[in-house]
Design a protein around this motif. Structure first.
Motif, PDB file in Angstrom:
ATOM      1  N   GLY A 131      12.278  -0.084 -24.553  1.00  0.00           N
ATOM      2  CA  GLY A 131      11.585   1.065 -23.981  1.00  0.00           C
ATOM      3  C   GLY A 131      12.555   2.086 -23.425  1.00  0.00           C
ATOM      4  N   VAL A 132      13.639   1.622 -22.776  1.00  0.00           N
ATOM      5  CA  VAL A 132      14.650   2.541 -22.244  1.00  0.00           C
ATOM      6  C   VAL A 132      15.332   3.299 -23.389  1.00  0.00           C
ATOM      7  CG1 VAL A 132      16.860   2.658 -21.038  1.00  0.00           C
ATOM      8  CG2 VAL A 132      15.032   1.198 -20.152  1.00  0.00           C
ATOM      9  N   ILE A 133      15.677   2.593 -24.479  1.00  0.00           N
ATOM     10  CA  ILE A 133      16.331   3.233 -25.617  1.00  0.00           C
ATOM     11  C   ILE A 133      15.397   4.236 -26.288  1.00  0.00           C
ATOM     12  CG2 ILE A 133      17.343   2.815 -27.895  1.00  0.00           C
ATOM     13  CD1 ILE A 133      18.265   0.090 -26.840  1.00  0.00           C
ATOM     14  N   THR A 134      14.106   3.908 -26.331  1.00  0.00           N
ATOM     15  CA  THR A 134      13.149   4.752 -27.039  1.00  0.00           C
ATOM     16  C   THR A 134      12.930   6.085 -26.342  1.00  0.00           C
ATOM     17  OG1 THR A 134      11.994   2.835 -27.945  1.00  0.00           O
ATOM     18  CG2 THR A 134      10.742   4.879 -27.808  1.00  0.00           C
ATOM     19  N   HIS A 135      12.850   6.084 -25.022  1.00  0.00           N
ATOM     20  CA  HIS A 135      12.487   7.295 -24.297  1.00  0.00           C
ATOM     21  C   HIS A 135      13.723   8.095 -23.945  1.00  0.00           C
ATOM     22  CE1 HIS A 135       8.878   4.742 -23.684  1.00  0.00           C
ATOM     23  NE2 HIS A 135       8.263   5.898 -23.822  1.00  0.00           N
TER      24      HIS A 135
ATOM     25  N   ALA B 226       5.804   6.654 -15.750  1.00  0.00           N
ATOM     26  CA  ALA B 226       6.109   6.832 -14.333  1.00  0.00           C
ATOM     27  C   ALA B 226       6.285   5.486 -13.625  1.00  0.00           C
ATOM     28  CB  ALA B 226       5.008   7.651 -13.659  1.00  0.00           C
ATOM     29  N   VAL B 227       5.329   4.585 -13.794  1.00  0.00           N
ATOM     30  CA  VAL B 227       5.445   3.295 -13.100  1.00  0.00           C
ATOM     31  C   VAL B 227       6.568   2.460 -13.691  1.00  0.00           C
ATOM     32  CG1 VAL B 227       3.060   3.227 -12.319  1.00  0.00           C
ATOM     33  CG2 VAL B 227       3.623   2.305 -14.567  1.00  0.00           C
ATOM     34  N   ALA B 228       6.865   2.651 -14.993  1.00  0.00           N
ATOM     35  CA  ALA B 228       7.956   1.885 -15.606  1.00  0.00           C
ATOM     36  C   ALA B 228       9.307   2.324 -15.052  1.00  0.00           C
ATOM     37  CB  ALA B 228       7.916   2.066 -17.121  1.00  0.00           C
ATOM     38  N   VAL B 229       9.529   3.647 -14.970  1.00  0.00           N
ATOM     39  CA  VAL B 229      10.807   4.141 -14.468  1.00  0.00           C
ATOM     40  C   VAL B 229      10.951   3.858 -12.974  1.00  0.00           C
ATOM     41  CG1 VAL B 229      12.233   6.201 -14.138  1.00  0.00           C
ATOM     42  CG2 VAL B 229      10.921   5.912 -16.244  1.00  0.00           C
ATOM     43  N   LEU B 230       9.853   4.020 -12.231  1.00  0.00           N
ATOM     44  CA  LEU B 230       9.899   3.812 -10.784  1.00  0.00           C
ATOM     45  C   LEU B 230      10.371   2.410 -10.443  1.00  0.00           C
ATOM     46  CD1 LEU B 230       9.169   4.682  -7.858  1.00  0.00           C
ATOM     47  CD2 LEU B 230       6.863   3.813  -8.293  1.00  0.00           C
ATOM     48  N   THR B 231       9.913   1.418 -11.180  1.00  0.00           N
ATOM     49  CA  THR B 231      10.203   0.026 -10.831  1.00  0.00           C
ATOM     50  C   THR B 231      11.098  -0.662 -11.866  1.00  0.00           C
ATOM     51  OG1 THR B 231       8.180  -0.723 -11.941  1.00  0.00           O
ATOM     52  CG2 THR B 231       8.025  -0.182  -9.598  1.00  0.00           C
ATOM     53  N   LEU B 232      11.776   0.101 -12.711  1.00  0.00           N
ATOM     54  CA  LEU B 232      12.596  -0.514 -13.757  1.00  0.00           C
ATOM     55  C   LEU B 232      13.634  -1.487 -13.203  1.00  0.00           C
ATOM     56  CD1 LEU B 232      13.306  -0.750 -16.757  1.00  0.00           C
ATOM     57  CD2 LEU B 232      14.825   1.227 -16.471  1.00  0.00           C
TER      58      LEU B 232
ATOM     59  N   LEU C  54      11.839  -8.718 -21.417  1.00  0.00           N
ATOM     60  CA  LEU C  54      13.167  -8.103 -21.330  1.00  0.00           C
ATOM     61  C   LEU C  54      13.459  -7.275 -22.573  1.00  0.00           C
ATOM     62  CD1 LEU C  54      15.267 -11.015 -19.773  1.00  0.00           C
ATOM     63  CD2 LEU C  54      14.655  -8.859 -18.687  1.00  0.00           C
ATOM     64  N   VAL C  55      13.058  -7.787 -23.749  1.00  0.00           N
ATOM     65  CA  VAL C  55      13.224  -7.032 -24.987  1.00  0.00           C
ATOM     66  C   VAL C  55      12.433  -5.729 -24.920  1.00  0.00           C
ATOM     67  CG1 VAL C  55      12.731  -7.018 -27.467  1.00  0.00           C
ATOM     68  CG2 VAL C  55      13.705  -9.065 -26.395  1.00  0.00           C
ATOM     69  N   ALA C  56      11.197  -5.806 -24.436  1.00  0.00           N
ATOM     70  CA  ALA C  56      10.353  -4.615 -24.349  1.00  0.00           C
ATOM     71  C   ALA C  56      10.926  -3.606 -23.355  1.00  0.00           C
ATOM     72  CB  ALA C  56       8.938  -5.013 -23.949  1.00  0.00           C
ATOM     73  N   LEU C  57      11.488  -4.086 -22.245  1.00  0.00           N
ATOM     74  CA  LEU C  57      12.067  -3.176 -21.266  1.00  0.00           C
ATOM     75  C   LEU C  57      13.277  -2.442 -21.839  1.00  0.00           C
ATOM     76  CD1 LEU C  57      11.911  -5.299 -17.977  1.00  0.00           C
ATOM     77  CD2 LEU C  57      10.615  -3.229 -18.468  1.00  0.00           C
ATOM     78  N   VAL C  58      14.179  -3.194 -22.454  1.00  0.00           N
ATOM     79  CA  VAL C  58      15.396  -2.579 -22.996  1.00  0.00           C
ATOM     80  C   VAL C  58      15.055  -1.617 -24.128  1.00  0.00           C
ATOM     81  CG1 VAL C  58      17.572  -3.023 -24.174  1.00  0.00           C
ATOM     82  CG2 VAL C  58      16.850  -4.507 -22.295  1.00  0.00           C
TER      83      VAL C  58
ATOM     84  N   MET D 194      13.631   0.785 -32.230  1.00  0.00           N
ATOM     85  CA  MET D 194      13.298   0.369 -30.871  1.00  0.00           C
ATOM     86  C   MET D 194      11.859   0.736 -30.507  1.00  0.00           C
ATOM     87  SD  MET D 194      15.817  -1.301 -29.518  1.00  0.00           S
ATOM     88  CE  MET D 194      15.978  -1.998 -31.163  1.00  0.00           C
ATOM     89  N   ALA D 195      11.379   1.894 -31.006  1.00  0.00           N
ATOM     90  CA  ALA D 195       9.989   2.283 -30.741  1.00  0.00           C
ATOM     91  C   ALA D 195       9.028   1.270 -31.350  1.00  0.00           C
ATOM     92  CB  ALA D 195       9.721   3.679 -31.308  1.00  0.00           C
ATOM     93  N   TRP D 196       9.297   0.876 -32.585  1.00  0.00           N
ATOM     94  CA  TRP D 196       8.443  -0.124 -33.250  1.00  0.00           C
ATOM     95  C   TRP D 196       8.502  -1.455 -32.496  1.00  0.00           C
ATOM     96  CZ3 TRP D 196       9.629  -4.836 -35.391  1.00  0.00           C
ATOM     97  CH2 TRP D 196       8.641  -5.431 -36.191  1.00  0.00           C
ATOM     98  N   LEU D 197       9.728  -1.863 -32.111  1.00  0.00           N
ATOM     99  CA  LEU D 197       9.901  -3.133 -31.408  1.00  0.00           C
ATOM    100  C   LEU D 197       9.199  -3.095 -30.054  1.00  0.00           C
ATOM    101  CD1 LEU D 197      11.273  -5.921 -31.268  1.00  0.00           C
ATOM    102  CD2 LEU D 197      13.279  -4.791 -30.277  1.00  0.00           C
ATOM    103  N   HIS D 198       9.343  -1.984 -29.330  1.00  0.00           N
ATOM    104  CA  HIS D 198       8.732  -1.858 -28.015  1.00  0.00           C
ATOM    105  C   HIS D 198       7.206  -1.913 -28.113  1.00  0.00           C
ATOM    106  CE1 HIS D 198       8.330  -0.549 -23.838  1.00  0.00           C
ATOM    107  NE2 HIS D 198       7.433   0.332 -24.235  1.00  0.00           N
ATOM    108  N   THR D 199       6.659  -1.212 -29.100  1.00  0.00           N
ATOM    109  CA  THR D 199       5.203  -1.141 -29.234  1.00  0.00           C
ATOM    110  C   THR D 199       4.605  -2.497 -29.534  1.00  0.00           C
ATOM    111  OG1 THR D 199       5.303   1.149 -29.979  1.00  0.00           O
ATOM    112  CG2 THR D 199       3.320  -0.095 -30.533  1.00  0.00           C
ATOM    113  N   TRP D 200       5.144  -3.176 -30.538  1.00  0.00           N
ATOM    114  CA  TRP D 200       4.511  -4.418 -30.975  1.00  0.00           C
ATOM    115  C   TRP D 200       4.882  -5.616 -30.121  1.00  0.00           C
ATOM    116  CZ3 TRP D 200       0.402  -4.453 -33.872  1.00  0.00           C
ATOM    117  CH2 TRP D 200       0.139  -3.327 -34.654  1.00  0.00           C
ATOM    118  N   SER D 201       6.119  -5.668 -29.629  1.00  0.00           N
ATOM    119  CA  SER D 201       6.454  -6.775 -28.726  1.00  0.00           C
ATOM    120  C   SER D 201       5.694  -6.623 -27.420  1.00  0.00           C
ATOM    121  CB  SER D 201       7.963  -6.829 -28.458  1.00  0.00           C
ATOM    122  OG  SER D 201       8.393  -5.683 -27.735  1.00  0.00           O
TER     123      SER D 201
END
Length: 562
Positions: A184-188, A213-219, A178-182, A21-28
């Motif tokens: 990202g949640v799994i990664t952190h 911070a901004v990602a979690v605030l407005t997820l 949407l892929v990057a958001l999901v 998921m980290a690899w997918l989040h970074t590159w997507s």
């Protein structure tokens, strides 16, 4: 030694779900971050499409101010006469149109208006004198500057000014988001703890803290806005149900006809005089509990005539419900029978249509009034910041621990990424404010003037990309942020010199829309000036050590991603 290296090196496939998921989040996230930044920024500005459009037509705003001291027009007491005048105008000017629409309501900004379907497609419109029924050739005194106003940002937001191709590009980008958001949640693992953590002046750590911070605030907002945006064009993205229901030939047209013109009768070919419509308007008001806003007459002067009365959403109603659909009551004029009734917030075509209406209202913030629009605006800015910090974070991390993903061309690829970051973040912001400057600088009488404003937007954006490629990265950031600050801070002065209007006069006449645009420009200018100063005082990034083997670096970077 080889055993240790073998254990240290992990690929996304062998490192478990979080590593993958980290690899997918970074590159997507990287390849869409630039476009998503543009989509989010223009979408955020679209929240205040009307105030921006109001500011971009200063002649209209000043004319409104000139009449502000006049007593408000009384509520319509002669609606029957207005309807009759409008019907007479349509019968003489557009007798062949198969749909007549009349707005007889007297409200601020509304007089007596008529609309019809053009033979070549699209709407025709006319403003009518409510006393004589004659067409008013120029509804406003003076010359009005042609402009797309705030709608330019709306068009770019959902179609990139590229028509259906742009709609599909935005759709694919939204799916990747949407892929990057999901992922990202799994990664952190410490996503909520990271929300309360910010370490300034720590380089990569600071960018990561800001991004988290901004990602979690407005997820929840980001997930909602992405999903509802896709629902908008679901019939385009997933056409199989429409084709299955309507067949291959003109499936979309038939679908939209059923969706938008449910119950519309076919012409009979038998003539029928149009009766007095005022009694039907009174019946409709009792049925739907709203004042009548629009009267739509299908198949005029035919025995199959149907009239539909549409209600008016009062401001307070949209604080109580999300669906922005108004009340609607339809009558067959040959018999006077009521054929359909839709209560405010309801749907003519069942639960699926109501769900779509709610999704549309959620996406466009068409409920909740001004407080909800400001909430969307602030959340949109946070989402925009999430895209921007993610793009910068990628480059900061890769420069510190390069993996040589592109072989000998890695350095050039990262240089290109840096140029794209500058142009996508600072450059697009410059393009947006340049659009407002173009509105004041392009002569009012310029042919195809609205198109030249849009060209100024794209031209300024292209110039920022060229500038970013020609200057060093640090200098490009400083110079573009400084230019952005100057353009924003000087916008009120430009308005004063070009129109004679200013903030004090705007507040004095109660023109909060124009004042809000200029105050927001000043706020963004101060923020850009702070950014330019921060970049200018920051020390150059330390070059990463090159002594570690590439495979060890690869493992370390993947662990950092996690």
């Amino acid at each position: 030694m080889s055993m240790k290296l073998e254990k240290a090196v992990k690929t996304p496939q062998s490192g478990g779900l979080r590593q993958a998921m980290a690899w997918l989040h970074t590159w997507s996230g990287l390849w869409i971050s630039w476009l998503l930044f543009a989509i989010f920024l223009t979408g955020t500005l679209s929240v205040f499409e009307e105030p921006i459009g109001h500011w971009m037509q200063p002649e209209h705003a000043l004319e409104e101010a000139a009449h502000a001291s006049e007593p408000p027009a009384p509520k319509v007491a002669d609606r029957a006469q207005r309807l009759a005048l409008a019907l007479d105008f349509m019968a003489s000017a557009h007798p062949q149109a198969d749909m007549w629409e009349i707005w007889p309501v007297q409200r601020p900004g509304q007089g007596l208006s008529a609309y019809w379907f053009q033979p070549q497609g699209g709407y025709g419109a006319a403003d009518l004198d409510p006393l004589t029924g004659k067409e008013i050739k120029c509804a406003h005194g003076g010359v009005q500057r042609a402009t797309q106003g705030g709608h330019h940002f709306v068009d770019f937001h959902y179609e990139l000014h590229a028509g259906r191709i742009g709609v599909w590009i935005v759709a694919i980008t939204t799916m990747v988001m949407l892929v990057a958001l999901v992922s990202g949640v799994i990664t952190h693992r410490r996503i909520f703890k990271d929300f309360f953590t910010f370490r300034p002046a720590k380089g990569q750590r600071s960018w990561l803290d800001a991004h988290n911070a901004v990602a979690v605030l407005t997820l929840p907002f980001q997930l909602m806005i992405a999903y509802t945006g896709l629902v908008f064009f679901a019939d385009d993205y997933v056409p199989a149900p429409v084709l299955a229901q309507y067949g291959v030939d003109n499936a979309k047209k038939s679908f939209l006809a059923d969706w938008n013109d449910v119950g519309k009768p076919a012409r009979s070919g038998q003539p029928l005089a149009i009766p007095d419509l005022e009694p039907f308007a009174r019946r409709a008001e009792q049925a739907i509990g709203q004042e009548i806003r629009a009267v739509v007459l299908d198949n005029p002067n035919d025995a199959s005539m149907r009239v539909c009365m549409y209600g008016w959403n009062e401001d307070g109603e949209l604080f109580k419900r999300i669906s922005a659909s108004t009340g609607r009551a339809c009558y067959a004029l040959a018999s006077g029978v009521e054929t359909a009734v839709r209560q405010p917030g309801g749907s003519d075509t069942g639960g699926a249509a109501l769900t779509r209406n709610v999704m549309a209202s959620l996406h466009m913030a068409s409920f909740g009034g001004l407080p909800m629009r400001w909430l969307y605006f602030l959340c949109g800015l946070a989402g925009t910041a999430m895209m921007g910090t993610g793009a910068v974070l990628f480059l900061v991390k890769r420069r510190q621990k390069s993996l040589g993903e592109f072989g000998a061309a890695t350095a050039r690829v990262y240089r290109l990424v840096a140029c794209m970051n500058i142009a996508a973040i600072a450059g697009l912001s410059i393009a947006c404010i340049s659009y407002l400057w173009a509105n004041r600088l392009i002569p009012i009488g310029q042919e195809l003037r609205a198109g030249w404003e849009v060209r100024a937007f794209f031209g300024a954006w292209l110039l920022t990309l060229a500038h970013a490629c020609l200057r060093s990265e640090k200098r490009a950031w400083i110079e573009q942020l400084a230019l952005l600050a100057a353009l924003c801070l000087l916008l009120p002065l430009l308005n004063l010199l070009s129109t004679g209007d200013n903030l004090a006069a705007q507040f004095a006449r109660g023109d909060l829309e124009s004042a809000g645009v200029e105050l927001c420009a000043i706020a963004f200018g101060l923020l850009a000036a702070w950014g330019a100063r921060t970049v200018g005082t920051r020390k150059s990034a330390v070059v990463a050590k090159k002594t570690a083997p590439a495979n060890i670096n690869r493992s370390t970077t993947m662990e950092n991603n996690a």
